[in-house]
Design an enzyme around this catalytic site. Structure first.
Site, PDB file in Angstrom:
ATOM      1  CG  ASP A   1      -6.609   4.708   8.547  1.00  0.00           C
ATOM      2  OD1 ASP A   1      -7.717   4.933   7.803  1.00  0.00           O
ATOM      3  OD2 ASP A   1      -5.375   4.247   8.101  1.00  0.00           O
TER       4      ASP A   1
ATOM      5  CE  LYS B   1       3.316  -0.768   7.512  1.00  0.00           C
ATOM      6  NZ  LYS B   1       2.240  -0.092   8.246  1.00  0.00           N
TER       7      LYS B   1
ATOM      8  CD  GLN C   1       1.353   5.911   4.523  1.00  0.00           C
ATOM      9  OE1 GLN C   1       2.382   6.206   5.289  1.00  0.00           O
ATOM     10  NE2 GLN C   1       0.639   6.692   4.009  1.00  0.00           N
ATOM     11  N   GLY C   2       3.401   1.169   2.838  1.00  0.00           N
ATOM     12  CA  GLY C   2       4.145   0.121   3.227  1.00  0.00           C
ATOM     13  C   GLY C   2       4.251  -1.225   2.515  1.00  0.00           C
ATOM     14  CB  THR C   3       6.062  -3.753   0.731  1.00  0.00           C
ATOM     15  OG1 THR C   3       5.890  -2.575  -0.330  1.00  0.00           O
ATOM     16  CG2 THR C   3       5.570  -5.111  -0.034  1.00  0.00           C
TER      17      THR C   3
ATOM     18  N   GLY D   1       0.874  -1.246   0.014  1.00  0.00           N
ATOM     19  CA  GLY D   1      -0.150   0.019  -0.024  1.00  0.00           C
ATOM     20  C   GLY D   1       0.842   1.180  -0.202  1.00  0.00           C
TER      21      GLY D   1
END
Length: 381
Positions: A155, A58, A40-42, A38
């Site tokens: 979120d 992550k 913000q990160g993998t 995504g």
């Protein structure tokens, strides 16, 4: 450069898109496989050969692209690595392969592995009442713990909640979390995923931890219907979706709004909305799983949902009130709802203050190195 005798590098491929990601991790982690990616990160799965278990790793994307992303990265890894609760994802390790601040670029989090996120579960399964109530109870437990810590998640959405084969559920991703005491600030348009924004957030009003409760209500309805309840196309359209679905708010709610926002809201066509029975119809529940004695019925589920999806946050359930609702009350355990508070070590005043990217870089690097010095990141390898 990382120490070559303690780290090794993998190229991980997302075969759906063809995208490739480079992971440099301690040698205790092998067999890396792509899970998700995504903005913000993998996240990849990996085998921890020291602890003999599968983990999720992550890698944060461009954590130092700007001050906002750096603050989010810092908040994420400090909170995840220090908040402890059975329904909050456990972080085993935090590390960076870089050894100096000058070449520091990568932040990695090693967490417990869960089979899928709630979004995937919603797409795959229809849940019986017992499982549905258990899922909502666990989400409420996690968020209740955060609220007791003085934190709003901000979120909550199905992709930020993970489940395993035993229906254990964990909440993750604290990059947008805020202190309840500072929540009077207006939300900016790029935080809180649009579909799950409470009315007070959509309208740019002050908000409280009750905004998380609205998000849980949206998730609850999405699990039942297997589709998003308020699928706004953009930030403006999100309000239209809410009033089209729930109807125009009451005069009492309107009267509380600032004049400029009140004028804007009153200028829209009056919408009748749909009843809770229409929004969560009987056909979307598994009727054979109802148990009136345990309050596991469609009517009970609709009551709880309606108490969370209330325009006025003053009339909306708190998490504590939701935990006492008959639909989830059967799961109530004091050790889960009143678990010991954590020593988060997150200095909100220092971390949220205006800082240069260089200062934030140093802050994050020092935090990671402190964690590495207090934990066995390499497992003796």
């Amino acid at each position: 450069m990382p120490s070559t005798n303690r780290f090794h590098t993998f190229t991980v491929v997302d075969y759906r898109t063809g995208n490739k990601y480079t992971y440099t991790v301690p040698k205790r982690y092998t067999n890396l496989k792509f899970i998700s990616g995504g903005s913000q990160g993998t996240v990849v799965s990996a085998d921890d050969v020291v602890e003999k278990r599968k983990v999720a790793i992550k890698k944060m994307h461009q954590p130092f692209y700007n001050t906002m992303s750096a603050k989010r990265a810092h908040r994420e890894f400090v909170l995840l690595s220090s908040i402890k609760h059975p329904n909050i994802i456990e972080t085993f390790s935090v590390f960076t392969p870089q050894e100096t601040k000058e070449n520091f670029t990568d932040v990695y989090l090693v967490m417990e592995f869960m089979q899928m996120n709630l979004h995937q579960a919603i797409e795959t399964f229809r849940l019986d009442h017992k499982t549905l109530s258990f899922f909502i109870y666990q989400i409420l437990c996690a968020v209740n713990h955060l609220h007791r810590e003085g934190i709003i998640h901000r979120d909550l959405k199905p992709s930020n909640i993970v489940v395993d084969a035993k229906c254990n559920l964990k909440v993750l991703d604290f990059g947008l979390a805020r202190l309840i005491s500072s929540a009077g600030d207006r939300m900016t348009t790029y935080v809180v995923t649009r579909y799950y924004r409470a009315p007070e957030v959509v309208l740019g009003l002050q908000y409280s931890e009750k905004a998380d409760v609205w998000s849980i209500g949206c998730i609850f309805a999405e699990i039942i219907n297997q589709q998003v309840l308020f699928p706004g196309k953009n930030s403006v359209n999100q309000w239209f979706e809410i009033i089209k679905t729930l109807g125009t708010p009451s005069e009492e709610f309107m009267a509380q709004l600032p004049e400029s926002i009140q004028k804007q809201v009153r200028g829209l066509p009056v919408e009748a909305g749909h009843s809770i029975e229409e929004l969560l119809p009987d056909r979307n529940f598994l009727a054979h799983s109802e148990c009136e004695r345990a309050h596991l019925t469609a009517s009970d589920a609709r009551r709880l949902s309606s108490k969370m999806l209330t325009y006025d946050p003053n009339e909306r359930y708190s998490v504590k009130q939701a935990l006492q609702d008959p639909y989830v009350r059967m799961w109530f355990k004091d050790e889960e709802t009143n678990a010991p508070l954590s020593n988060t070590r997150y200095n909100w005043d220092a971390a949220e203050a205006e800082s240069s990217l260089t200062k934030l870089n140093t802050l994050i690097f020092d935090e990671i190195k402190q964690f590495e010095s207090n934990h066995d990141v390499f497992g003796g390898l």
